[in-house]
Design a protein around this motif. Structure first.
Motif, PDB file in Angstrom:
ATOM      1  N   ASN A 299      73.823 -36.431 -43.142  1.00 25.95           N
ATOM      2  CA  ASN A 299      72.750 -36.761 -42.203  1.00 25.95           C
ATOM      3  C   ASN A 299      73.165 -37.733 -41.102  1.00 25.95           C
TER       4      ASN A 299
ATOM      5  N   SER B  15      66.211 -36.045 -41.367  1.00 23.64           N
ATOM      6  CA  SER B  15      67.069 -36.380 -42.502  1.00 23.64           C
ATOM      7  C   SER B  15      66.323 -36.263 -43.817  1.00 23.64           C
TER       8      SER B  15
ATOM      9  N   LEU C   6      66.003 -32.577 -44.658  1.00 21.53           N
ATOM     10  CA  LEU C   6      67.256 -31.957 -45.081  1.00 21.53           C
ATOM     11  C   LEU C   6      67.671 -32.450 -46.465  1.00 21.53           C
TER      12      LEU C   6
ATOM     13  N   GLU D 204      68.031 -30.305 -49.988  1.00 18.58           N
ATOM     14  CA  GLU D 204      69.451 -30.068 -50.221  1.00 18.58           C
ATOM     15  C   GLU D 204      69.713 -29.790 -51.704  1.00 18.58           C
TER      16      GLU D 204
ATOM     17  N   SER E 295      57.904 -30.179 -47.236  1.00 14.31           N
ATOM     18  CA  SER E 295      58.786 -29.962 -46.078  1.00 14.31           C
ATOM     19  C   SER E 295      57.967 -29.666 -44.824  1.00 14.31           C
TER      20      SER E 295
ATOM     21  N   TRP F 225      62.064 -24.112 -43.072  1.00 12.84           N
ATOM     22  CA  TRP F 225      62.121 -25.418 -43.717  1.00 12.84           C
ATOM     23  C   TRP F 225      61.882 -25.367 -45.220  1.00 12.84           C
TER      24      TRP F 225
END
Lengths: 257, 283
Positions: free
Chosen positions: A139, A192, A195, A199, A240, B113
């Motif tokens: 990030n 960030s 993500l 992840e 998200s 997303w």
């Protein structure tokens, strides 16, 4: 006929794009034991099921912790580096910029593999901390690039004015630079968080006993299709999307006006 | 109070990020490179400068096969995604009314997303034997038996294409709206048909955006483990899957490292081939 063709394409494309998400969310409300047609329900039993599952909730907490912590650190490091490079003349600054951006060009699997090898060699244990370190690595380039790109002459003039009025470097940064760059810093932070929250591979390689949510979902996948996975997947998606919408509404809208 | 020299002060700001990148990215990367030149004798690691892990790639059929499978899947995904995304970006940029464009774009990339584990699982729901597609086709009477869709290369490609169509729609759209409408008008005024305008004016001007998006697609696709692992079944393995097998069952870090270096070499090669049209700074 030709006039309708684009709209038909648009509809087909949207069906393709939303088919998996719609199936995921719809069958999270399934009343039966399998998330496949026919739909029976709606029922909230699978949400109740995962919300009372200790492992899932612990993983959810871990994910939030790693996402918030690694995003904050990546933003802080990225901001300082951007400030240093934008406001001071440094030897080899092009090389430094290239180096800071470099992790973007390498796949997450390779970043994770390299860190795994080093961590095993040094005998440090795998934990949420090591996964967090990996997330900062991926990030930091984004945070740096976003913040660096938004540092212009406009802020520099305000900084000079503040300095002329007697503010020291710390005050200039906290009272002038950071407030002026707030949209860019917020964008970097939320990107960030999103993500890191999503992840998988780095967390999978670098955690052991305490895992993040995607890793927990991964281990649940072994038992095949289940409405529990739909419920937890829908929740992950909701988080998200919320982060992205916050970004869209508060950061980009403001930026444009 | 004396201030530190500006140059030193600047270095102080940059140092934390630089040290972080060196310690947790550059050093691990170099160690991985060294690891790829080490060998495993029994279970003990012997450091050295051996190319054995790389020559194994040509000697062992399953390794070479994985490189081929990865290349085939990645190239298919890249081409299909560009071909599907371009019209979508075009329609959003030139057919959807201005005030709805941002909303249409946001909607078109919202599922982007989703976590990739969740997204691949969602495709499994759609493509499974008893899943949405099979049930729909059967209830429409188009098929009498469920078709095998999941655990195939088709499923892997579908999962990837879904993701990259969204990514490419975004990059190509950004490229299209930057074009001045005057180019189109001039071509039309000079008598070009809609197709000629597209072929000779719009397409060349948007080529950098296409190549940049395609390059991103290639890089992200060839390095992904999750999608082929969830959707592709175990009939054929991609390079990231083979890397994970080496790490898990056999703890063969040297071979895993060599495969990772090979992946990077492929990406670098593709970068060099497409560098002419790449505009990475424009993303």
């Amino acid at each position: 006929m030709m006039r309708l063709l684009p709209w038909a394409y648009l509809i087909v494309a949207f069906v393709f794009i939303y088919l998996p998400v719609a199936s995921l969310v719809l069958f999270s409300f399934q009343d039966g034991g399998l998330p496949v047609p026919p739909f029976e329900g709606p029922s909230l039993r699978w949400y109740a099921d995962i919300l009372s599952d200790g492992d899932v909730m612990a993983a959810l907490g871990n994910s939030l912790l790693v996402a918030a912590g690694s995003a904050a650190l990546a933003c802080a490091l990225g901001f300082l580096a951007a400030y240093g490079l934008a406001r001071h003349v440094l030897p080899g600054s092009a090389l430094i910029r290239g180096l800071l951006i470099a992790p973007l060009t390498v796949s997450y699997l390779i970043v994770g593999l390299g860190l795994l090898i080093v961590i095993q060699r040094t005998g440090l244990g795998l934990s949420l901390m090591t996964a967090g370190i990996g997330h900062v690595v991926i990030n930091l380039p984004l945070c740096f690039a976003i913040i660096y790109a938004s540092m212009g002459a406009q802020q520099q003039n305000a900084e000079r004015a503040a300095r002329d009025l007697g503010a020291d470097e710390f005050r200039v940064i906290t009272l002038v630079t950071i407030p002026m760059l707030a949209p860019a810093i917020a964008a970097a932070f939320f990107l960030s968080v999103t993500l890191s929250w999503d992840e998988f591979i780095i967390s999978f390689l670098l955690t052991r006993f305490d895992v993040t949510l995607p890793v927990e979902i991964w281990s649940m996948l072994r038992s095949g299709l289940s409405p529990r996975l739909n419920a937890i997947g829908s929740l992950v998606f909701l988080v998200s999307v919320t982060a992205v919408l916050i970004l869209e509404i508060f950061v980009f809208r403001k930026n444009r006006s | 109070m004396s201030r530190p020299a500006p140059r030193l002060q600047g270095a102080g700001f940059v140092a934390p990020a630089l040290l972080w990148t060196l310690a947790f990215f550059v050093v691990p990367f170099l160690v991985m490179g060294a690891m790829s030149l080490a060998t495993l004798e029994g279970r003990t690691l012997v450091w050295g400068l051996s190319l054995a892990n790389y020559t194994e790639l040509t000697e062992k059929a399953y390794l070479w096969r994985a490189v081929m499978v990865s290349m085939e899947i990645t190239l298919t995904v890249t081409v299909v995604s560009v071909v599907l995304a371009y019209p979508l970006a075009w329609i959003i940029a030139f057919r959807v009314p201005q005030r709805w464009q941002r909303l249409a774009l946001l909607l078109a990339i919202l599922p982007f997303w989703t976590s990739y584990v969740v997204r691949s699982y969602a495709w499994l729901l759609v493509l499974a034997r008893e899943g949405v597609v099979n049930q729909t086709l059967m209830s429409l009477g188009l098929i009498s038996e469920p078709v095998t869709l999941a655990n195939t290369r088709f499923a892997t490609v579908t999962g990837f294409v879904h993701f990259f169509v969204m990514l490419l729609t975004l990059t190509i759209y950004a490229n299209l709206v930057q074009l001045s409408p005057n180019y189109r008008r001039a071509a039309m005024d000079l008598g070009a048909s809609a197709f000629q305008t597209f072929r000779h004016v719009i397409l060349p001007l948007t080529l950098p955006g296409i190549v940049t998006g395609a390059f991103l697609t290639f890089v992200l696709c060839i390095g992904d483990y999750v999608t082929p692992q969830i959707l592709g079944g175990n009939t054929e393995l991609t390079v990231p899957q083979v890397i994970m097998v080496q790490l898990g069952r056999r703890a063969d870090f040297p071979l895993a490292s060599a495969l990772a270096i090979v992946l990077m070499a492929i990406v670098t090669l593709v970068y060099i081939l497409s560098a002419r049209w790449l505009r990475l700074d424009r993303i």
